[in-house]
Every structure is written in C-alpha cells, then in structure tokens.
Design a protein around this motif. Structure first.
Motif, PDB file in Angstrom:
ATOM      1  N   THR A 201      19.588  21.023  18.490  1.00 31.85           N
ATOM      2  CA  THR A 201      19.715  21.637  17.163  1.00 31.85           C
ATOM      3  C   THR A 201      20.862  21.024  16.380  1.00 31.85           C
ATOM      4  O   THR A 201      20.736  20.741  15.187  1.00 31.85           O
ATOM      5  N   ASN A 202      21.995  20.790  17.035  1.00 36.61           N
ATOM      6  CA  ASN A 202      23.127  20.192  16.328  1.00 36.61           C
ATOM      7  C   ASN A 202      22.855  18.759  15.905  1.00 36.61           C
ATOM      8  O   ASN A 202      23.268  18.333  14.821  1.00 36.61           O
ATOM      9  N   ILE A 203      22.158  18.001  16.751  1.00 38.29           N
ATOM     10  CA  ILE A 203      21.800  16.632  16.363  1.00 38.29           C
ATOM     11  C   ILE A 203      20.882  16.650  15.143  1.00 38.29           C
ATOM     12  O   ILE A 203      21.090  15.902  14.175  1.00 38.29           O
ATOM     13  N   GLN A 204      19.888  17.513  15.157  1.00 37.59           N
ATOM     14  CA  GLN A 204      18.968  17.610  14.025  1.00 37.59           C
ATOM     15  C   GLN A 204      19.710  17.999  12.741  1.00 37.59           C
ATOM     16  O   GLN A 204      19.511  17.392  11.676  1.00 37.59           O
ATOM     17  N   ASN A 205      20.563  19.010  12.854  1.00 34.79           N
ATOM     18  CA  ASN A 205      21.266  19.482  11.658  1.00 34.79           C
ATOM     19  C   ASN A 205      22.264  18.459  11.130  1.00 34.79           C
ATOM     20  O   ASN A 205      22.429  18.307   9.911  1.00 34.79           O
ATOM     21  N   SER A 206      22.944  17.745  12.036  1.00 32.76           N
ATOM     22  CA  SER A 206      23.902  16.742  11.570  1.00 32.76           C
ATOM     23  C   SER A 206      23.190  15.581  10.870  1.00 32.76           C
ATOM     24  O   SER A 206      23.685  15.041   9.871  1.00 32.76           O
ATOM     25  N   MET A 207      22.017  15.205  11.358  1.00 35.54           N
ATOM     26  CA  MET A 207      21.243  14.162  10.685  1.00 35.54           C
ATOM     27  C   MET A 207      20.760  14.631   9.319  1.00 35.54           C
ATOM     28  O   MET A 207      20.776  13.881   8.334  1.00 35.54           O
ATOM     29  N   LEU A 208      20.344  15.891   9.250  1.00 38.76           N
ATOM     30  CA  LEU A 208      19.897  16.462   7.974  1.00 38.76           C
ATOM     31  C   LEU A 208      21.053  16.551   6.984  1.00 38.76           C
ATOM     32  O   LEU A 208      20.884  16.331   5.775  1.00 38.76           O
ATOM     33  N   LEU A 209      22.245  16.839   7.504  1.00 43.14           N
ATOM     34  CA  LEU A 209      23.436  16.903   6.663  1.00 43.14           C
ATOM     35  C   LEU A 209      23.727  15.549   6.021  1.00 43.14           C
ATOM     36  O   LEU A 209      24.022  15.459   4.825  1.00 43.14           O
ATOM     37  N   VAL A 210      23.640  14.474   6.818  1.00 46.32           N
ATOM     38  CA  VAL A 210      23.842  13.128   6.280  1.00 46.32           C
ATOM     39  C   VAL A 210      22.803  12.827   5.198  1.00 46.32           C
ATOM     40  O   VAL A 210      23.128  12.290   4.138  1.00 46.32           O
ATOM     41  N   ALA A 211      21.547  13.196   5.454  1.00 41.87           N
ATOM     42  CA  ALA A 211      20.492  12.964   4.468  1.00 41.87           C
ATOM     43  C   ALA A 211      20.773  13.714   3.173  1.00 41.87           C
ATOM     44  O   ALA A 211      20.519  13.199   2.075  1.00 41.87           O
ATOM     45  N   ALA A 212      21.301  14.916   3.276  1.00 48.13           N
ATOM     46  CA  ALA A 212      21.617  15.704   2.076  1.00 48.13           C
ATOM     47  C   ALA A 212      22.639  14.988   1.205  1.00 48.13           C
ATOM     48  O   ALA A 212      22.496  14.928  -0.025  1.00 48.13           O
ATOM     49  N   PHE A 213      23.681  14.419   1.831  1.00 47.96           N
ATOM     50  CA  PHE A 213      24.704  13.704   1.064  1.00 47.96           C
ATOM     51  C   PHE A 213      24.158  12.402   0.478  1.00 47.96           C
ATOM     52  O   PHE A 213      24.418  12.076  -0.685  1.00 47.96           O
TER      53      PHE A 213
END
Length: 309
Positions: A201-213
């Motif tokens: 879950t943390n890997i998925q969310n951290s990747m999504l966070l980068v995509a958001a920026f």
C-alpha cells in the motif's frame, strides 16, 4: 590574520525549511517550503553570532551550535584550517518541530566549509555529507535542491536525488504545536517489521504521490497521502495529525500528513481554496478538539538553497 580578514569576502546562503515523508514517502521524499534559514558569514578574529527571528536563543548560542560544529568538523576531516567566522543568522522556521531545521543547519555549516575551505564539493557530495549526518537523505535533498525531492544514499558519502518542480500551484498550511518532539523519540514507536499488505500500500501511494506532483493533479492526494509505515504509530505523540486528517475533503483541504517525524502537520490545500477561510476553519476545529497550533500559510519553494558570494 588581520590582512586575511580584510581580503576575504563575506558569504551568504539561504536554505528553505522542509517537510519530509509526505505520508507514504517515509525516509525517501520531502518538499521545500517558503520559510528560510539565512546565514551570512565573514572571516573574523573570533567566532561570534548575531541572530534574529524564530528560536533566537538557540540560533545565537555559540555552544553546541549545529551550523558551526558542522563547519568545524567538515574542515577538520578535510585537513583544512578552521577560519573563525562572524555569523549573522535570520531564522524563519521553527526548530525541533518537523521542519528540517537540523538538515538546514548542517547544510549551512557544510556550505560555509565548502566556501571558506575551498573544497569545491559537488551538489551530490554536499547533500550526501548532510544526509550521512542526518542518517537519511530526504530533508537534506529537498533543502539543497528545492521543489519535491526523492532521495537515497549512494554509498556512505553521496546521495542520488530526483528533483520535481510540481506542476501548478500547491498552497500549504503548516500547523505547528507549542511543544517540540525529538526525532529519536518519534523513531522509538515504530515497529521493527511490517506486513506485506502495508508495504505494498505504501509503495502504491508513494508512486501515486509522485504522479500527482508531476502531472499537477491535486485530486490524487486524497488517497495518495495514506500511510501505514509511520503515521499510525506516531499519532499518539502528535495529536494534531488525527485531528487535521478528519478535515480532508472540507473547505478545500485535500489532506494532512506529519511533517517529518512530527509534531507539526503539513496540510495540502486545493489551489482554488481561500486560505484565510481555511485557516479560520482549521483553528475552530482545533479549538473544539482541545488543541492549539500556530497556522502558517506557505507554498512549495522551487529554488532550494540560494548562495551569494
């Protein structure tokens, strides 16, 4: 010494505060924001400090001063003479409250050593040295490079850094409690092991966070900020976090995360939000929860350090 002092020019460096982890990006991601530590130095007969701004009593102390101790240690390790300096410090960021104050102080000392010791260090070497002293690279990378930094150590003394200047506007609200919290105390509450589900879950969310920026997608933050590695365990030490997380989705608040190890909380706002209205809303909610905090409006700093010779 007198002739050297007269010939040598002053040196100034401005370093932004930082917020590390950003929810799921534990020990890997951080952003720089628009509060600064400004240090001006000139050669002198003896060390001295004149400080103003936040935590003036800490910044003005010659004893155990992190800027000067780092400056001395770096020069000594490089077998360079330690030139006494007169410092003028202006500090805008709270110390000991999750704003990367130790990273900015260490980088300030390294920058002074690099300049006055003529070390000619690369950015990766400077960030790596600060990261080695911090035991993690996220704050140092964001402070020196600006924007959002993704960082890892490369060996013992250099850091690999990916820098993002987020697309669009990213208004922030920084909530600062009165009492500080040491990183060491915040680390003690973390477990030694995690489940596969939490790690994924943390890997998925951290990747999504980068995509958001990268894509300028604040709408992705609501789910991308979820963390299972450190925030659930630190919430007991940082009561501002669960209180402010409840406000996600209201009054233009996208989400809230611990800033570094806490106790301060970084709140992401919708670019269209009316910041003063949000601050009033947040302050009222905290009062109703029996909590108080200083609320600082700020933004992501894209520049990082600014050096003047």
């Amino acid at each position: 010494m007198g002739k050297t002092t007269r010939r040598a020019r002053s040196f100034s460096v401005s370093l932004p505060a930082t917020s590390a982890n950003l929810g799921p990006g534990f020990d890997a991601a951080a952003l720089a924001f628009d509060l600064h530590l400004k240090v001006n130095a000139r050669p002198a007969e003896d060390f001295s400090i004149v400080a103003k701004g936040r935590d003036q009593h800490i910044c003005s102390s010659l004893e155990n001063n992190l800027i000067l101790s780092t400056y001395r240690e770096v020069l000594q390790s490089e077998k360079k003479p330690v030139l006494p300096l007169a410092l003028r410090i202006e500090n805008e960021a709270p110390i000991g409250k999750g704003c990367g104050s130790s990273a900015s102080a260490r980088l300030g000392g390294i920058a002074l050593a690099d300049h006055f010791g003529k070390l000619r260090w690369s950015d990766s070497k400077i960030v790596g040295e600060a990261s080695r002293r911090e035991h993690h690279p996220d704050n140092a990378a964001a402070c020196w490079m600006g924007g959002v930094a993704i960082a890892k150590m490369s060996g013992d003394s250099e850091a690999q850094v990916g820098r993002i200047v987020p697309k669009g506007k990213w208004p922030l609200l920084f909530a600062v409690p009165e009492q500080p919290l040491s990183t060491e105390e915040a680390r003690k509450v973390l477990p030694a092991q995690y489940s596969r589900a939490d790690a994924v879950t943390n890997i998925q969310n951290s990747m999504l966070l980068v995509a958001a920026f990268v894509q300028g997608r604040p709408d992705l933050l609501a789910s991308a900020l979820e963390d299972r590695i450190h925030q659930p365990y630190r919430a007991v030490l940082c009561p501002l976090l669960p209180a402010l997380q409840k406000l996600a989705g209201t009054q233009g608040i996208l989400g809230a995360v611990l800033s570094g190890a806490g106790p301060s909380v970084l709140v992401f706002l919708d670019p269209k939000a009316k910041v003063n209205k949000v601050k009033t809303h947040v302050a009222a909610h905290l009062r109703a929860s029996g909590l108080t905090a200083e609320l600082i409006s700020t933004r992501i700093d894209p520049k990082g350090r600014v050096v003047k010779k």
